[in-house]
Design a protein around this motif. Structure first.
Motif, PDB file in Angstrom:
ATOM      1  N   THR A  29      -6.579  -1.576  -7.965  1.00 42.36           N
ATOM      2  CA  THR A  29      -7.395  -2.306  -6.991  1.00 42.36           C
ATOM      3  C   THR A  29      -8.797  -1.723  -6.967  1.00 42.36           C
ATOM      4  O   THR A  29      -8.976  -0.526  -6.719  1.00 42.36           O
ATOM      5  N   ASN A  82      -6.812  -6.030  -9.579  1.00 40.16           N
ATOM      6  CA  ASN A  82      -7.184  -6.685  -8.316  1.00 40.16           C
ATOM      7  C   ASN A  82      -8.623  -6.291  -8.014  1.00 40.16           C
ATOM      8  O   ASN A  82      -8.951  -5.103  -8.033  1.00 40.16           O
ATOM      9  N   ALA A 113      -9.191  -5.127   2.158  1.00 37.71           N
ATOM     10  CA  ALA A 113      -8.741  -4.805   0.795  1.00 37.71           C
ATOM     11  C   ALA A 113      -7.396  -4.095   0.815  1.00 37.71           C
ATOM     12  O   ALA A 113      -6.486  -4.412   0.038  1.00 37.71           O
ATOM     13  N   PHE A 135      -3.984  -5.621  -0.798  1.00 38.69           N
ATOM     14  CA  PHE A 135      -3.480  -5.054  -2.057  1.00 38.69           C
ATOM     15  C   PHE A 135      -2.757  -3.714  -1.900  1.00 38.69           C
ATOM     16  O   PHE A 135      -2.276  -3.169  -2.889  1.00 38.69           O
TER      17      PHE A 135
END
Length: 289
Positions: free
Chosen positions: A7, A31, A83, A87
């Motif tokens: 991520t 991601n 975020a 994720f």
């Protein structure tokens, strides 16, 4: 190593170098969280956070667009929280957002000075600070700042001291945080292009289409960033990388694939130290300054 399932939290990223880095990571299956101000189309600038997410997902990654002014602490905290909620954590922080004004001291309005230092130096510090608690939990954590080597030559200051101070502020974050968080295994590095890169900033600030034709594509920086972010974080920190030198280490020898689109030699970017030109394989024309 690849960036699959990693991520990435990126400031800016709706266009230019940031978007190119995001798309390269997306091809691995990463991601990517795009935290930027561009929520609706601007007739003068391509891309929004929404179009960036569409491109990221078309490339094979997962995207999240968050409206965020990185000068605002509450907005940065909310973006990072979004975020993590989406994720499950953050593996990589990329400080890409930047403001530019190539003006001399007497021509620099203080609101422009404040913008550059607020986005570049303060924004990089704030975004990094907010991501670090999550990076400490990551397996191979990286912070990558799109900022230049700390070359204290007067030629980089004389024509645009305010801008140089702001960009070097980003680089000082690299210098200090790399040592501060070395024990935590968080790599903190800077990456800077050898040559001018064909972006909206080049077209709108540095010289329009003529300069764009002497510039390389953003993909060269994206490929270099991917190489850096794929390295073990405990073995690669506190470095001020130049894109071409990174790719030479990766075995790349033909840089013509990155342009310039007009053919011929690309023009060197600001802030590239003289010693770099002794190591690169490409020929570049006069240095900006």
């Amino acid at each position: 190593m690849t960036l699959k399932d990693k991520t990435i939290f990126m400031s800016g990223g709706s266009r230019g170098i940031g978007l190119a880095i995001a798309l390269r990571a997306a091809r691995d299956g990463a991601n990517v969280v795009v935290a930027a101000k561009t929520d609706s189309p601007n007739p003068k600038l391509p891309g929004t956070i929404h179009s960036a997410v569409e491109e990221i997902e078309a490339a094979g990654g997962k995207g999240l667009g968050v409206v965020c002014d990185i000068r605002d602490e509450a907005q940065v905290e909310a973006a990072v929280a979004a975020a993590v909620e989406r994720f499950g954590g953050i593996d990589i922080c990329i400080n890409n957002a930047s403001a530019m004004a190539l003006t001399g001291t007497l021509q620099t309005e203080m609101k422009r000075y404040d913008l550059m230092n607020g986005v570049n130096a303060r924004g990089t510090f704030l975004v990094s600070k907010t991501c670090i608690p999550h990076l400490k939990q990551a397996e191979n954590p990286h912070i990558l700042n799109l900022s230049p080597p700390l070359d204290m030559s007067a030629k980089w200051f004389r024509n645009h001291v305010a801008y140089t101070m702001a960009k070097f502020g980003m680089s000082m974050c690299t210098l200090g945080m790399a040592e501060e968080f070395r024990k935590d295994g968080i790599a903190v590095n800077s990456l800077w292009p050898l040559t001018a890169i064909d972006t909206a900033a080049v077209r709108n600030v540095l010289g329009g289409d003529a300069m764009a034709k002497m510039s390389r594509s953003p993909e060269i920086v994206a490929d270099a960033a991917h190489a850096i972010l794929s390295r073990p974080s405990r073995e690669a920190t506190g470095q001020f990388y130049i894109d071409e030198l990174v790719l030479m280490e990766e075995g790349v020898s033909d840089f013509s694939v990155y342009g310039p689109q007009g053919g011929g030699e690309p023009v060197a970017d600001f802030f590239v130290p003289d010693w770099v030109f002794d190591k690169v394989s490409s020929k570049v024309s006069h240095m900006l300054g």
